[in-house]
Design a protein around this motif. Structure first.
Motif, PDB file in Angstrom:
ATOM      1  N   ASN A 135     -60.189 -24.648  53.708  1.00  0.00           N
ATOM      2  CA  ASN A 135     -58.625 -24.353  54.013  1.00  0.00           C
ATOM      3  C   ASN A 135     -58.179 -23.196  54.471  1.00  0.00           C
ATOM      4  N   LEU A 136     -58.929 -22.134  54.010  1.00  0.00           N
ATOM      5  CA  LEU A 136     -58.745 -20.528  54.419  1.00  0.00           C
ATOM      6  C   LEU A 136     -59.703 -20.395  55.597  1.00  0.00           C
ATOM      7  N   GLU A 137     -58.899 -19.315  56.121  1.00  0.00           N
ATOM      8  CA  GLU A 137     -59.497 -18.441  57.346  1.00  0.00           C
ATOM      9  C   GLU A 137     -59.795 -16.869  56.817  1.00  0.00           C
ATOM     10  N   PRO A 138     -60.635 -16.595  57.523  1.00  0.00           N
ATOM     11  CA  PRO A 138     -61.153 -15.028  56.974  1.00  0.00           C
ATOM     12  C   PRO A 138     -60.036 -14.398  57.606  1.00  0.00           C
ATOM     13  N   PRO A 139     -59.440 -13.191  57.245  1.00  0.00           N
ATOM     14  CA  PRO A 139     -58.202 -12.265  57.570  1.00  0.00           C
ATOM     15  C   PRO A 139     -58.934 -11.815  58.995  1.00  0.00           C
ATOM     16  N   PRO A 140     -58.258 -11.742  60.090  1.00  0.00           N
ATOM     17  CA  PRO A 140     -58.786 -11.127  60.951  1.00  0.00           C
ATOM     18  C   PRO A 140     -59.046  -9.509  61.000  1.00  0.00           C
ATOM     19  N   GLN A 141     -60.150  -9.053  61.426  1.00  0.00           N
ATOM     20  CA  GLN A 141     -60.472  -7.879  61.654  1.00  0.00           C
ATOM     21  C   GLN A 141     -60.946  -7.294  62.828  1.00  0.00           C
ATOM     22  N   PRO A 142     -60.431  -6.195  63.578  1.00  0.00           N
ATOM     23  CA  PRO A 142     -60.873  -5.965  64.701  1.00  0.00           C
ATOM     24  C   PRO A 142     -62.338  -5.318  64.853  1.00  0.00           C
ATOM     25  N   GLY A 143     -63.014  -5.938  65.869  1.00  0.00           N
ATOM     26  CA  GLY A 143     -64.341  -5.608  65.978  1.00  0.00           C
ATOM     27  C   GLY A 143     -65.378  -6.020  64.741  1.00  0.00           C
ATOM     28  N   THR A 168     -68.127 -17.891  58.941  1.00  0.00           N
ATOM     29  CA  THR A 168     -67.318 -18.885  58.123  1.00  0.00           C
ATOM     30  C   THR A 168     -68.291 -19.468  57.310  1.00  0.00           C
ATOM     31  N   PHE A 169     -69.588 -19.322  57.239  1.00  0.00           N
ATOM     32  CA  PHE A 169     -70.457 -19.921  56.428  1.00  0.00           C
ATOM     33  C   PHE A 169     -71.411 -18.892  55.869  1.00  0.00           C
ATOM     34  N   ILE A 170     -71.765 -18.975  54.513  1.00  0.00           N
ATOM     35  CA  ILE A 170     -72.837 -18.032  53.973  1.00  0.00           C
ATOM     36  C   ILE A 170     -73.795 -18.850  52.929  1.00  0.00           C
ATOM     37  N   GLN A 179     -68.270 -21.767  52.313  1.00  0.00           N
ATOM     38  CA  GLN A 179     -67.577 -21.613  53.262  1.00  0.00           C
ATOM     39  C   GLN A 179     -66.310 -21.666  53.354  1.00  0.00           C
ATOM     40  N   TYR A 180     -65.297 -21.112  54.357  1.00  0.00           N
ATOM     41  CA  TYR A 180     -63.830 -21.012  54.605  1.00  0.00           C
ATOM     42  C   TYR A 180     -63.664 -22.579  54.880  1.00  0.00           C
TER      43      TYR A 180
END
Length: 220
Positions: A77-85, A90-92, A74-75
């Motif tokens: 301390n990091l956050e996934p980069p924002p992607q439009p649409g 955050t967890f797999i 899971q993310y």
């Protein structure tokens, strides 16, 4: 990874017959888009493995292997980069099942404690899911590029380890496997890191020598 049977003291090598069945516990570790590059340790998740091979004293021999298990990340301390649409989980959690044929090389087959290495080829099935257990392969909204990927693909296991003979029917073994998998979607995401995702495993277990029944006594 599995153990092999060596020469039994006091028993002629040409009488060694039958097969070995290996039963192993595994610990799986993954590296990919969800891996925190600043982390010093990685999460390890349980699995299992089984092996079948002929008993003998040759340095090179064939093995059939099957493995199963899972890994999760899971993310933190990091956050996934924002992607439009795009809705990036955050967890797999990814379940894996694999099978392969290998060649194992034992440089010192006459010792009670033996090192070994092996390599092979086979297939792996993987199924990434979100925190609610929903499969992600068909949900293109969860991937930045919206691409699809196959969940059954070729894989190449590269292994090494050591085993020790406990008695004439039982071996104890420890090994490590790096599984080369030509996919960047073990975690459902192909964005962020260059190269394929990585899957590592540590294994420990037992091999049991299953002997065939003795030949029938001739009737006189």
């Amino acid at each position: 990874m599995m153990l092999a049977f060596t020469v039994v003291q006091g028993q002629p090598t040409d009488t060694l017959r039958g097969v070995e069945v290996g039963l192993y516990l595994s610990g799986y570790s993954y590296a990919g888009e969800y891996t925190d590059p600043g982390a010093y340790n990685r999460r390890v998740y349980p699995g299992g493995a089984f092996y079948i091979q002929q008993v003998g004293t040759r340095r090179l021999r064939m093995q059939a292997c099957g493995v199963f298990g899972q890994f999760a990340d899971q993310y933190d301390n990091l956050e996934p980069p924002p992607q439009p649409g795009v809705s990036i989980p955050t967890f797999i959690i990814t379940r894996i099942v694999a099978g392969d044929l290998r060649l194992q090389y034992r440089p010192l087959p006459g010792l009670r404690v033996q090192p070994w290495i092996s390599a092979g080829a086979g297939l792996i099935y993987f199924s990434p899911r979100d925190k609610n257990g929903r499969k992600l392969a068909d949900n293109t909204n969860t991937r930045p590029d919206g691409t699809s990927y196959n969940t059954v693909i070729p894989q190449i296991p590269l292994s090494g380890g050591v085993y020790a003979r406990i008695n004439r029917h039982l071996n104890l073994g420890l090994g490590y496997t790096f599984r080369f998998i030509p996919s960047d979607y073990l975690d459902n995401s192909g964005a962020g890191l260059a190269g394929f995702d990585q899957l590592h495993a540590l294994q420990a277990g037992l091999d049991i020598w299953i002997m065939p029944p003795p030949p029938p006594t001739p009737v006189r």
